[in-house]
Design a protein around this motif. Sequence first.
Motif, short mmCIF file in Angstrom:
data_model
loop_
_atom_site.label_atom_id
_atom_site.label_comp_id
_atom_site.label_asym_id
_atom_site.label_seq_id
_atom_site.Cartn_x
_atom_site.Cartn_y
_atom_site.Cartn_z
N LYS A 89 0.80 -1.22 0.00
CA LYS A 89 0.00 0.00 0.00
C LYS A 89 0.84 1.28 0.00
O LYS A 89 0.37 2.33 -0.44
CB LYS A 89 -0.96 0.01 1.18
N ASN A 90 2.06 1.20 0.51
CA ASN A 90 2.89 2.40 0.57
C ASN A 90 3.53 2.75 -0.77
O ASN A 90 4.16 3.80 -0.90
CB ASN A 90 3.99 2.24 1.62
N PHE A 91 3.38 1.86 -1.76
CA PHE A 91 4.03 2.09 -3.04
C PHE A 91 3.07 1.99 -4.22
O PHE A 91 3.40 1.48 -5.28
CB PHE A 91 5.21 1.13 -3.20
N VAL A 92 1.86 2.49 -3.98
CA VAL A 92 0.88 2.56 -5.07
C VAL A 92 1.27 3.70 -5.99
O VAL A 92 1.66 4.78 -5.54
CB VAL A 92 -0.53 2.77 -4.50
N ASN A 103 -9.37 2.61 -11.53
CA ASN A 103 -10.17 1.52 -10.98
C ASN A 103 -9.41 0.65 -9.98
O ASN A 103 -9.46 -0.57 -10.03
CB ASN A 103 -10.71 0.65 -12.12
N GLY A 104 -8.72 1.27 -9.05
CA GLY A 104 -8.02 0.49 -8.04
C GLY A 104 -6.56 0.89 -7.92
O GLY A 104 -6.07 1.75 -8.63
N ASP A 105 -5.87 0.21 -7.00
CA ASP A 105 -4.48 0.51 -6.73
C ASP A 105 -3.55 -0.25 -7.69
O ASP A 105 -3.71 -1.45 -7.91
CB ASP A 105 -4.13 0.12 -5.29
N TYR A 106 -2.61 0.49 -8.22
CA TYR A 106 -1.61 -0.09 -9.12
C TYR A 106 -0.24 0.05 -8.48
O TYR A 106 0.08 1.08 -7.89
CB TYR A 106 -1.60 0.63 -10.47
N VAL A 107 0.58 -0.98 -8.61
CA VAL A 107 1.95 -0.91 -8.09
C VAL A 107 2.93 -1.05 -9.25
O VAL A 107 2.68 -1.75 -10.23
CB VAL A 107 2.22 -2.00 -7.03
N LEU A 108 4.04 -0.35 -9.12
CA LEU A 108 5.08 -0.37 -10.14
C LEU A 108 5.83 -1.69 -10.10
O LEU A 108 6.27 -2.12 -9.04
CB LEU A 108 6.06 0.78 -9.88
N ILE A 109 5.95 -2.36 -11.25
CA ILE A 109 6.67 -3.63 -11.28
C ILE A 109 7.90 -3.56 -12.18
O ILE A 109 8.75 -4.45 -12.13
CB ILE A 109 5.77 -4.79 -11.73
#
Length: 208
Positions: A89-92, A103-109
């Motif tokens: 959650k800290n890196f959305v 449409n929601g939380d995305y994280v960097l991959i």
Amino acid sequence: MKRILTVTALSLAMLSGFSSASTPAIKASQSAITNQQIEELSKVATQGFDAVRMIQYARLAIFNANPDSAMKLTDEAAKLLAADATNWKNFVKQAKDPALTKNGDYVLIDSSISIAENYVATKAKNAAIEKANKKMKSGDKQGAIEELKLAGVGVNQTQYLMPLAQTRIAVSKAQKLLKNGKYYEANIVLRDAELAIVIDSETLVDVK
């Protein structure tokens, strides 16, 4: 594209672009970035990247009529995406175009910084790229960009963002389908999860 990023894609510079709908934006400047933040970002991005890779391998296993391997790979993807596996959650990350990640939380991959396709090599430009590489390696993203800007070298940044909740749901659904012998349906679900990755590109230095 020619990469100018000589350190890993999990660059310190990425931290400055992170924010969350559920937590306050990370305000740290590059000088205030802690080793713990770097390690956490690296863990988040690595787990997300590896989860997507497991999804891809699972699809390949289904294609090769190896359902047992597909099941193991999908299970591994589920473990990597587990809610309590890391502090997601800290890196959305929000895409530059908010509509892409509404449409929601995305994280960097994954992320890359590259020289523009119309780049034409000269002695001065090559020297600037070398200087930029050194600054990027030390975590000075802005300094690297300035070096390239002064030399007239165009720079692009591309980030790959994974919809966390959506991917978790897809992997869970694929697990159930595989257990029930519905391999074709599982492949479709995993394909859709793969296609849901958002590719967000922007020009950092625009050279006409």
